[in-house]
Design a protein around this motif. Structure first.
Motif, mmCIF file in Angstrom:
data_model
loop_
_atom_site.group_PDB
_atom_site.id
_atom_site.type_symbol
_atom_site.label_atom_id
_atom_site.label_comp_id
_atom_site.label_asym_id
_atom_site.label_seq_id
_atom_site.Cartn_x
_atom_site.Cartn_y
_atom_site.Cartn_z
ATOM 1 N N ARG A 63 0.811 -1.221 0.000
ATOM 2 C CA ARG A 63 0.000 0.000 0.000
ATOM 3 C C ARG A 63 0.843 1.270 0.000
ATOM 4 N N VAL A 64 1.963 1.235 0.703
ATOM 5 C CA VAL A 64 2.760 2.458 0.864
ATOM 6 C C VAL A 64 3.921 2.554 -0.122
ATOM 7 N N ARG A 65 4.297 1.424 -0.712
ATOM 8 C CA ARG A 65 5.409 1.435 -1.656
ATOM 9 C C ARG A 65 5.026 0.717 -2.938
ATOM 10 N N ASP A 66 5.601 1.166 -4.035
ATOM 11 C CA ASP A 66 5.379 0.502 -5.315
ATOM 12 C C ASP A 66 6.415 -0.615 -5.445
ATOM 13 N N ILE A 67 6.042 -1.798 -4.971
ATOM 14 C CA ILE A 67 6.967 -2.919 -4.920
ATOM 15 C C ILE A 67 6.928 -3.697 -6.229
ATOM 16 N N GLU A 68 8.077 -3.940 -6.810
ATOM 17 C CA GLU A 68 8.176 -4.757 -8.007
ATOM 18 C C GLU A 68 8.300 -6.226 -7.570
ATOM 19 N N THR A 69 7.242 -6.982 -7.797
ATOM 20 C CA THR A 69 7.200 -8.355 -7.284
ATOM 21 C C THR A 69 7.728 -9.396 -8.267
ATOM 22 N N ASP A 70 7.959 -9.016 -9.504
ATOM 23 C CA ASP A 70 8.401 -10.005 -10.490
ATOM 24 C C ASP A 70 9.687 -10.702 -10.063
ATOM 25 N N ALA A 71 10.639 -9.910 -9.555
ATOM 26 C CA ALA A 71 11.920 -10.496 -9.139
ATOM 27 C C ALA A 71 11.734 -11.445 -7.962
ATOM 28 N N LEU A 72 10.881 -11.055 -6.990
ATOM 29 C CA LEU A 72 10.621 -11.917 -5.840
ATOM 30 C C LEU A 72 9.917 -13.200 -6.262
ATOM 31 N N ASN A 73 8.959 -13.072 -7.186
ATOM 32 C CA ASN A 73 8.270 -14.254 -7.693
ATOM 33 C C ASN A 73 9.246 -15.215 -8.356
ATOM 34 N N THR A 74 10.161 -14.662 -9.127
ATOM 35 C CA THR A 74 11.159 -15.483 -9.811
ATOM 36 C C THR A 74 12.032 -16.236 -8.813
ATOM 37 N N VAL A 75 12.443 -15.543 -7.751
ATOM 38 C CA VAL A 75 13.271 -16.175 -6.723
ATOM 39 C C VAL A 75 12.511 -17.305 -6.042
ATOM 40 N N VAL A 76 11.231 -17.054 -5.733
ATOM 41 C CA VAL A 76 10.421 -18.086 -5.077
ATOM 42 C C VAL A 76 10.228 -19.291 -5.994
ATOM 43 N N VAL A 77 9.852 -19.029 -7.241
ATOM 44 C CA VAL A 77 9.520 -20.107 -8.171
ATOM 45 C C VAL A 77 10.740 -20.937 -8.557
ATOM 46 N N TYR A 78 11.877 -20.274 -8.744
ATOM 47 C CA TYR A 78 13.039 -20.970 -9.283
ATOM 48 C C TYR A 78 14.058 -21.402 -8.223
ATOM 49 N N VAL A 79 13.971 -20.859 -7.007
ATOM 50 C CA VAL A 79 14.973 -21.203 -5.997
ATOM 51 C C VAL A 79 14.331 -21.669 -4.687
ATOM 52 N N LEU A 80 13.565 -20.807 -4.045
ATOM 53 C CA LEU A 80 13.079 -21.095 -2.693
ATOM 54 C C LEU A 80 12.091 -22.253 -2.647
ATOM 55 N N ALA A 81 11.052 -22.199 -3.471
ATOM 56 C CA ALA A 81 10.042 -23.260 -3.450
ATOM 57 C C ALA A 81 10.610 -24.622 -3.864
ATOM 58 N N PRO A 82 11.427 -24.711 -4.924
ATOM 59 C CA PRO A 82 12.021 -26.012 -5.254
ATOM 60 C C PRO A 82 12.877 -26.574 -4.120
ATOM 61 N N ALA A 83 13.619 -25.699 -3.428
ATOM 62 C CA ALA A 83 14.428 -26.163 -2.292
ATOM 63 C C ALA A 83 13.530 -26.689 -1.180
ATOM 64 N N LEU A 84 12.432 -25.979 -0.904
ATOM 65 C CA LEU A 84 11.473 -26.414 0.112
ATOM 66 C C LEU A 84 10.883 -27.764 -0.248
ATOM 67 N N VAL A 85 10.478 -27.917 -1.505
ATOM 68 C CA VAL A 85 9.847 -29.155 -1.958
ATOM 69 C C VAL A 85 10.840 -30.319 -1.924
ATOM 70 N N PHE A 86 12.047 -30.104 -2.450
ATOM 71 C CA PHE A 86 13.029 -31.192 -2.484
ATOM 72 C C PHE A 86 13.384 -31.649 -1.071
ATOM 73 N N HIS A 87 13.693 -30.696 -0.202
ATOM 74 C CA HIS A 87 14.090 -31.065 1.154
ATOM 75 C C HIS A 87 12.959 -31.775 1.885
ATOM 76 N N SER A 88 11.740 -31.265 1.761
ATOM 77 C CA SER A 88 10.599 -31.850 2.473
ATOM 78 C C SER A 88 10.304 -33.265 1.988
ATOM 79 N N LEU A 89 10.303 -33.465 0.653
ATOM 80 C CA LEU A 89 9.994 -34.786 0.113
ATOM 81 C C LEU A 89 11.131 -35.778 0.345
#
Length: 318
Positions: A27-53
């Motif tokens: 609401r207070v800042r114009d946050i560019e989320t594309d970069a964060l989405n990319t990090v989640v999709v390509y790095v963080l979430a795969p690491a979470l999934v691999f480690h958990s499984l």
């Protein structure tokens, strides 16, 4: 009955707090989320999934039952949305929107954290399995639903499933388990994966808050009331029936399955309708209808999930 206040404080409040920070930031800042989405999709979430499984203590038979339950739930949820839409004479565009927002719960940036807080390690492991299976479904069945009337768009969209790192993380984890080459849990490799994967949860919640902050709901809210009812009330009932039908041996797994199925609408359908669908629903653009449904179900979920967790923890249902 388990105290609703206790359930809210332990399982829902942490999610609301972190997501709320993201909402205020959006609401207070114009946050560019594309970069964060990319990090989640390509790095963080795969690491979470691999480690958990790779490290899960869930038996292979349990993993198979979870997968079957997820598939059955999605078939029934899609059938429910189709029936409701055709009953009221919905257009093809409206049917696409209804099925996507009703059938696909937010199992990622909302479901994994809530399940983890509610049911511990078993909840997190089950939620990750749910996230992995749905990731494949949403980029195949979801694309098919979103692109009704356009075979070219369907095939182009389905190819996206092979670009989703989650799919490869799942395959790698299952292969490593089958070959018996998973590194020890306390090894440097697995500790690093856990560190990276754990960071996915707060980042997902911040992104969810930022995305909700950008949703304009004022003019569309009344048009999604029926969707909210089907998604947040009827869908969990279907999930309970499926859990009883499948017959999970571990109550925590069964309860997490129901909880994941009861999550608010996922964010990915908004991307799909923006890419593959055209037209209006209830007099508003389909993308605006879907984004409002996501916002409304997410807000309502604070109450519905608190009650559901309390019911599940009491053992009355499962």
């Amino acid at each position: 009955m388990v105290s609703l206040v206790s359930v809210f404080a332990t399982a829902i409040l942490p999610i609301v707090a972190v997501g709320g920070v993201g909402y205020l930031l959006g609401r207070v800042r114009d946050i560019e989320t594309d970069a964060l989405n990319t990090v989640v999709v390509y790095v963080l979430a795969p690491a979470l999934v691999f480690h958990s499984l790779a490290t899960t203590t869930l038996a292979q038979s349990t993993l198979a039952r979870i997968t079957v339950a997820i598939l059955v739930f999605h078939v029934l949820a899609i059938a429910l949305a189709e029936a409701a839409g055709r009953l009221f004479g919905a257009s093809e565009t409206a049917l696409a929107a209804l099925t996507l927002v009703i059938a696909f719960p937010n199992t990622g940036n909302y479901g994994v954290p809530v399940s983890s807080f509610a049911f511990g390690d078993t909840g997190r492991a089950t939620a990750v399995v749910y996230l992995s299976v749905q990731a494949a479904l949403i980029y195949t069945v979801g694309v098919f639903l979103a692109s009704r009337g356009s075979a070219e768009s369907r095939f182009a969209g389905v190819r996206q499933v092979f670009r989703v790192p989650l799919v490869y993380a799942v395959a790698a984890a299952l292969l490593a388990r089958a070959l018996g080459v998973v590194p020890p849990v306390d090894s440097t490799a697995m500790s690093t994966l856990q560190l990276v994967g754990d960071s996915a949860i707060p980042v997902m919640l911040l992104l969810l808050g930022i995305q909700l902050a950008r949703t304009n709901v004022a003019s569309t809210l009344s048009s999604v009331s029926g969707v909210v009812g089907l998604k947040m009330v009827v869908a969990p009932v279907i999930a309970v029936a499926v859990a009883l039908l499948v017959g999970f041996s571990d109550p925590a797994v069964a309860r997490t399955f129901v909880l994941e199925s009861a999550m608010p609408s996922a964010v990915t359908p908004l991307i799909l309708v923006g890419e593959f669908a055209e037209g209006e629903v209830a007099g508003v653009p389909v993308t605006e209808f879907v984004s409002t449904a996501i916002f409304a179900t997410t807000v309502v979920s604070v109450l519905t999930l608190t009650v559901l967790i309390a019911v599940l923890e009491s053992g009355v249902v499962l």
